[in-house]
Design an enzyme around this catalytic site. Structure first.
Site, PDB file in Angstrom:
ATOM      1  N   HIS A 134      40.178  38.359  27.937  1.00  0.00           N
ATOM      2  CA  HIS A 134      40.339  39.786  27.643  1.00  0.00           C
ATOM      3  C   HIS A 134      41.842  40.098  27.713  1.00  0.00           C
ATOM      4  CE1 HIS A 134      40.068  44.157  28.516  1.00  0.00           C
ATOM      5  NE2 HIS A 134      38.834  44.100  28.055  1.00  0.00           N
ATOM      6  N   ASP A 211      38.644  36.109  36.446  1.00  0.00           N
ATOM      7  CA  ASP A 211      38.323  37.461  35.994  1.00  0.00           C
ATOM      8  C   ASP A 211      36.796  37.551  35.919  1.00  0.00           C
ATOM      9  OD1 ASP A 211      37.752  39.754  34.642  1.00  0.00           O
ATOM     10  OD2 ASP A 211      38.893  39.262  32.827  1.00  0.00           O
ATOM     11  N   GLN A 214      32.746  40.553  33.858  1.00  0.00           N
ATOM     12  CA  GLN A 214      31.436  40.497  33.203  1.00  0.00           C
ATOM     13  C   GLN A 214      30.420  39.717  34.008  1.00  0.00           C
ATOM     14  OE1 GLN A 214      30.482  42.112  30.546  1.00  0.00           O
ATOM     15  NE2 GLN A 214      32.469  42.861  29.891  1.00  0.00           N
ATOM     16  N   LYS A 237      31.280  48.231  35.479  1.00  0.00           N
ATOM     17  CA  LYS A 237      30.375  47.281  34.823  1.00  0.00           C
ATOM     18  C   LYS A 237      29.301  46.812  35.803  1.00  0.00           C
ATOM     19  CE  LYS A 237      34.075  45.599  31.868  1.00  0.00           C
ATOM     20  NZ  LYS A 237      34.026  46.297  30.590  1.00  0.00           N
ATOM     21  N   CYS A 375      38.907  44.030  22.846  1.00  0.00           N
ATOM     22  CA  CYS A 375      40.098  43.679  23.660  1.00  0.00           C
ATOM     23  C   CYS A 375      40.255  42.173  23.782  1.00  0.00           C
ATOM     24  CB  CYS A 375      40.045  44.323  25.050  1.00  0.00           C
ATOM     25  SG  CYS A 375      40.063  46.099  24.999  1.00  0.00           S
TER      26      CYS A 375
HETATM   27  C1  PLP Z   1      36.217  40.039  30.671  1.00  0.00           C
HETATM   28  C2  PLP Z   1      36.867  41.348  30.977  1.00  0.00           C
HETATM   29  N1  PLP Z   1      37.987  41.368  31.705  1.00  0.00           N
HETATM   30  C3  PLP Z   1      38.608  42.523  32.017  1.00  0.00           C
HETATM   31  C4  PLP Z   1      38.110  43.728  31.599  1.00  0.00           C
HETATM   32  C5  PLP Z   1      38.855  44.958  31.964  1.00  0.00           C
HETATM   33  O1  PLP Z   1      38.083  45.841  32.715  1.00  0.00           O
HETATM   34  P1  PLP Z   1      38.709  47.247  33.116  1.00  0.00           P
HETATM   35  O2  PLP Z   1      39.107  47.904  31.827  1.00  0.00           O
HETATM   36  O3  PLP Z   1      37.614  47.977  33.803  1.00  0.00           O
HETATM   37  O4  PLP Z   1      39.875  46.965  33.969  1.00  0.00           O
HETATM   38  C6  PLP Z   1      36.964  43.761  30.814  1.00  0.00           C
HETATM   39  C7  PLP Z   1      36.447  45.031  30.281  1.00  0.00           C
HETATM   40  O5  PLP Z   1      35.912  45.089  29.194  1.00  0.00           O
HETATM   41  C8  PLP Z   1      36.314  42.545  30.514  1.00  0.00           C
HETATM   42  O6  PLP Z   1      35.190  42.509  29.790  1.00  0.00           O
END
Ligand code: PLP
Length: 418
Positions: A134, A211, A214, A237, A375
């Site tokens: 992401h 990270d 998900q 999430k 993203c």
């Molecule tokens: C794999 C992954 N990493 C990071 C994020 C970022 O999450 P946040 O925008 O809540 O910081 C997301 C959000 O879609 C994600 O799916």
């Protein structure tokens, strides 16, 4: 009981109709259709225990924490500390001090980049990520690299969206200072073998950030078993509120790291000449935190642990298999992300239709999916598409809802025949 029997038993005890009753929004009508919410990878809906906790806190317990001797402040401080323990339990961290509350995963990763990264990386050093990250696990490292003269290395993925582990291993060199990988890809659904990645990196003395944005709402995560050094997650999430996230960090590493932001609550003492910092985790929580958010996230963690990941996993695996078969029957539809080890994310393109048109048309049937690059622009480039449509399933979804998606996609096909 064998694994398959155990999964069946878990599936049987998992009552999706009962769970749906915990989510008031699921009864909402959208354009005269019952809402079919399949945009869970963007954010999940909130169960009553979370909604009630937030409402109760603001109605009867609102106060600032760590600052008052009055009863409300003491209660709010205790509830905020309890939320940390609930998150510690969800992740099986050794100590609640290893749980830092942040705004979201993005802030958790930026914290590591700016605090750990600025201390440990210099000119010519490397951060190793993967091609399926992401943007929030790419851009913080680019910012860091610009600041310290380091560079990013990227481990490739194959045509199914599976990480090429041998390449990742090969890319860990003498200048690698950190490996940062996604646990479960939001645009492909791929589940990465994070324990194995940690073993490979640790064998070369390199720490690993995962990270987990998900992963945490689909599967049990045990940071001690994975043995990672940092684990980032985002509350919204995880069936919790927006604006609250967590950075798990190994205590020995967090202890050595400088604060990320300065202000109230993160200090031990301040003079104009010198400031000393508070103990973990407060050193990393400058200013008034999202108290209600943390307490609400604690309630979400408890809710998930009560339902149990055996049942959630079996139910979502059934929906993934059912959805994969059903979508494959739609004419001209191509799934993007077909790794063997994947979670309930169904990303696809349809011949002759832009994904945004797919999203708009299915919305007229009350079906909410996400379209765009999610993203993850490098993933789109890797698969040669500008965008995909993505249906992402959570524990409260049903086979009927997958059927509703397929009917809506057939309407798309009627409007854009091939
Ligand atoms: C794999 C992954 N990493 C990071 C994020 C970022 O999450 P946040 O925008 O809540 O910081 C997301 C959000 O879609 C994600 O799916």
């Amino acid at each position: 009981m064998g694994t398959a029997d155990a999964a069946t038993a878990a599936g049987l005890s998992f009552d999706v109709d009962r769970i749906r009753q915990d989510f008031p929004i699921l009864t909402r009508m959208i354009r005269e259709h019952r809402l079919v919410y399949l945009d869970n990878a963007a954010t999940t809906q909130k169960p009553k225990p979370v909604l009630d906790t937030l409402s109760r806190y603001y109605s009867t317990g609102n106060a600032n924490i760590h600052r008052g001797v009055h009863m409300l402040s003491e209660e709010a401080t205790a509830a905020y500390s309890q939320a940390r323990v609930q998150l510690q339990r969800l992740l099986n961290a050794r100590d609640a001090r290893e749980i830092v509350f942040t705004r979201n995963s993005t802030e958790s990763i930026n914290l590591v980049a700016q605090s750990y990264g600025r201390r440990h990386l210099g000119p010519g050093d490397e951060v190793l990520i993967t091609h399926m990250e992401h943007h929030s696990n790419i851009v913080p490292w680019q910012l860091l690299c610009e600041q310290v003269g380091a560079r990013i290395q990227v481990a490739p993925i194959d045509d199914s969206g599976t990480l090429q582990l041998d390449e990742l291993e090969r890319l860990i060199g003498p200048r690698t200072r950190l490996v940062s990988v996604v646990h479960l890809s939001n645009s492909l659904g791929t589940i990465n073998p994070v324990k194995q990645i940690v073993e490979i990196a640790h064998a070369r003395g390199v720490p690993v950030l995962i990270d987990g944005s998900q992963a945490v709402y689909h599967m049990p995560v045990d940071v001690q078993t994975i043995d990672c050094d940092f684990y980032a997650l985002t509350g919204h999430k995880l069936y919790g509120p927006t604006g609250i996230g967590v950075l798990y960090g190994r205590e020995a590493l967090l202890d050595q790291m400088p604060p990320y932001q300065g202000g109230g609550d993160m200090i031990r003492s301040v003079t104009f000449e010198k400031t000393t910092y508070a103990d973990l985790p407060h050193k990393f929580e400058a200013g008034t935190p999202h108290i209600a958010g943390a307490i609400g996230l604690g309630a979400a963690a408890d809710y998930l642990m009560t339902i149990g990941f055996d049942g959630i996993g079996a139910h979502e695996a059934d929906l993934l298999a059912y959805g994969t078969a059903a979508l494959s029957d739609v004419k001209g539809l191509r799934l993007i992300g077909t790794a063997t080890n994947k979670a309930s994310i169904l990303a696809f393109v349809m011949k002759g239709v832009h994904p945004h048109d797919i999203g708009t048309i299915v919305d007229t049937e009350g079906v909410a999916i996400r379209t765009g690059h999610h993203c993850t622009q490098p993933v789109m480039d890797r698969f040669g598409v500008p965008a995909t449509a993505r249906a992402s399933v959570a524990m409260y979804n049903t086979r009927d809802e997958i059927d509703a998606l397929v009917r809506a996609l057939e309407r798309v096909r009627e409007m854009f025949p091939v």
